[in-house]
Design a protein around this motif. Structure first.
Motif, PDB file in Angstrom:
ATOM      1  N   TRP A   1      26.799  58.240  69.883  1.00 50.04           N
ATOM      2  CA  TRP A   1      27.867  59.066  70.437  1.00 50.04           C
ATOM      3  C   TRP A   1      28.520  59.875  69.309  1.00 50.04           C
ATOM      4  N   PRO A   2      28.688  61.201  69.489  1.00 51.34           N
ATOM      5  CA  PRO A   2      29.233  62.055  68.411  1.00 51.34           C
ATOM      6  C   PRO A   2      30.628  61.615  67.980  1.00 51.34           C
ATOM      7  N   GLU A   3      30.840  61.556  66.687  1.00 54.25           N
ATOM      8  CA  GLU A   3      32.154  61.197  66.167  1.00 54.25           C
ATOM      9  C   GLU A   3      33.169  62.287  66.502  1.00 54.25           C
ATOM     10  N   GLY A   4      34.385  61.859  66.758  1.00 53.96           N
ATOM     11  CA  GLY A   4      35.434  62.811  67.090  1.00 53.96           C
ATOM     12  C   GLY A   4      35.433  63.232  68.542  1.00 53.96           C
ATOM     13  N   THR A   5      34.472  62.725  69.320  1.00 50.27           N
ATOM     14  CA  THR A   5      34.408  63.046  70.750  1.00 50.27           C
ATOM     15  C   THR A   5      34.849  61.832  71.557  1.00 50.27           C
ATOM     16  N   GLU A   6      35.787  62.050  72.452  1.00 44.03           N
ATOM     17  CA  GLU A   6      36.303  60.946  73.252  1.00 44.03           C
ATOM     18  C   GLU A   6      35.214  60.393  74.167  1.00 44.03           C
ATOM     19  N   TRP A   7      35.127  59.065  74.210  1.00 43.78           N
ATOM     20  CA  TRP A   7      34.152  58.412  75.097  1.00 43.78           C
ATOM     21  C   TRP A   7      34.906  57.635  76.161  1.00 43.78           C
TER      22      TRP A   7
END
Length: 343
Positions: free
Chosen positions: A51-57
């Motif tokens: 999952w891309p860092e800095g992107t809310e999951w």
């Protein structure tokens, strides 16, 4: 109420061996421990490694509707069958599939005690809520139900299918209050099902809340059966309102005992056909009789309740709205693990 309309499999006992009938094919096979993993495994939200860092999951929630679509209800022929599966669950471990969580023993500990389960109903108990069985038969006996409906000599699989159709027959209630309660009960049961798979102090606290809500919704839905209004008055689940009169925006009359509601409680007023929301505004004794006063809640309900009063039925019935707790993240500060950084 709580009838298993989305059924895919029925578990039953044959010669002391558990069998499972596939409703789509009609075939029966031995019920193995792996079936517990298939039915008691629920997706466990985890953040993907890539999952891309800095992107809310935001993890997707696994809902009761999704579970019903994926598996359908797993119906147990009778309470004995449920107990045998419960015993099998105690000897089985966690599911090992990646991204999923399963604890059949713990989940069955809770679900086996839920009399009105939607996901795992007991066929004889659903029938007992829908029919009056002759006194010569025990409502817990599958053989008694088969003989009552003329299926004593039919193959067991055929009888189970026919009995399931009997359980699903009848007039459905389409009142919006009832339908919303069904949704809430199903959502609560799915929460119990998921939460029970992860033992902890926090989940135990959440389970207590959700079971309370489920039981409240289940009892609430039973009160919508017009033929059981008198029956439920024995325990106080419903109460009869007689010699009533409309005074402004209130309804006042003699209320039967036991009457469990207190002032401020939200209730439903019905004649057995239509259902209207109200609230207890006053309780007092007059000449050794309990007099209750109810407010009319909401403009839409106010006009329809007036129509009900104008039709002057001999008596009305009153029962409480389901118990509800604040929604949100389960657990409270006292039920969660302490934060080591907190001072």
């Amino acid at each position: 109420m709580h009838q298993p309309t989305h059924v895919q499999k029925i578990v039953f006992e044959r010669r002391n061996a558990l069998q499972i009938q596939d409703m789509s094919t009609g075939t029966s096979t031995p019920f193995e421990a792996q079936e517990l993993v298939d039915y008691f495994t629920v997706p466990f939200p985890q953040k993907p490694e890539d999952w891309p860092e800095g992107t809310e999951w935001v993890p997707e929630k696994y809902t009761a509707e999704e579970h019903m679509i994926r598996y359908g209800a797993l119906v147990f022929a009778d309470r004995r069958t449920l107990n045998l599966v419960h015993r099998l669950a105690k000897g089985h471990g966690f599911g090992s599939e990646s991204g999923f969580s399963c604890n059949p023993r713990r989940q069955m500990d809770f679900l086996s005690r839920m009399r009105n389960s939607v996901l795992f109903p007991v066929l004889t108990e659903v029938l007992d809520r829908s029919y009056w069985l002759p006194t010569a038969f025990a409502p817990t006996s599958l053989d008694g139900w088969m003989e009552t409906f003329g299926m004593a000599n039919a193959p067991l699989e055929t009888a189970l299918t026919n009995l399931l159709e009997r359980a699903n027959s009848g007039v459905a209630c389409h009142d919006d209050l009832y339908l919303k309660s069904i949704e809430d009960a199903l959502r609560n049961e799915m929460s119990i099902f998921v939460t029970a798979s992860r033992p902890s102090t926090r989940s135990d606290h959440a389970l207590f809340q959700r079971i309370e809500r489920f039981v409240s919704h289940a009892e609430f839905m039973e009160c919508f059966d017009p033929k059981l209004l008198d029956f439920h008055a024995i325990t106080g689940m419903t109460s009869a309102l007689s010699e009533y009169q409309q005074i402004g925006k209130t309804v006042e009359g003699l209320i039967s005992s036991p009457f469990m509601s207190k002032v401020g409680k939200k209730v439903i007023i019905t004649d057995g056909n239509a259902f209207y929301r109200s609230e207890v505004s006053d309780l007092r004794f007059v000449d050794h009789q309990l007099v209750a006063t109810f407010l009319v809640r909401g403009a839409r309900r106010a006009s329809t309740l007036k129509d009900l009063l104008d039709s002057a039925p001999e008596r009305l019935w009153v029962f409480e709205e389901p118990f509800s707790l604040p929604s949100g993240e389960p657990g409270t500060r006292w039920a969660t693990e302490p934060d080591p950084t907190e001072k």
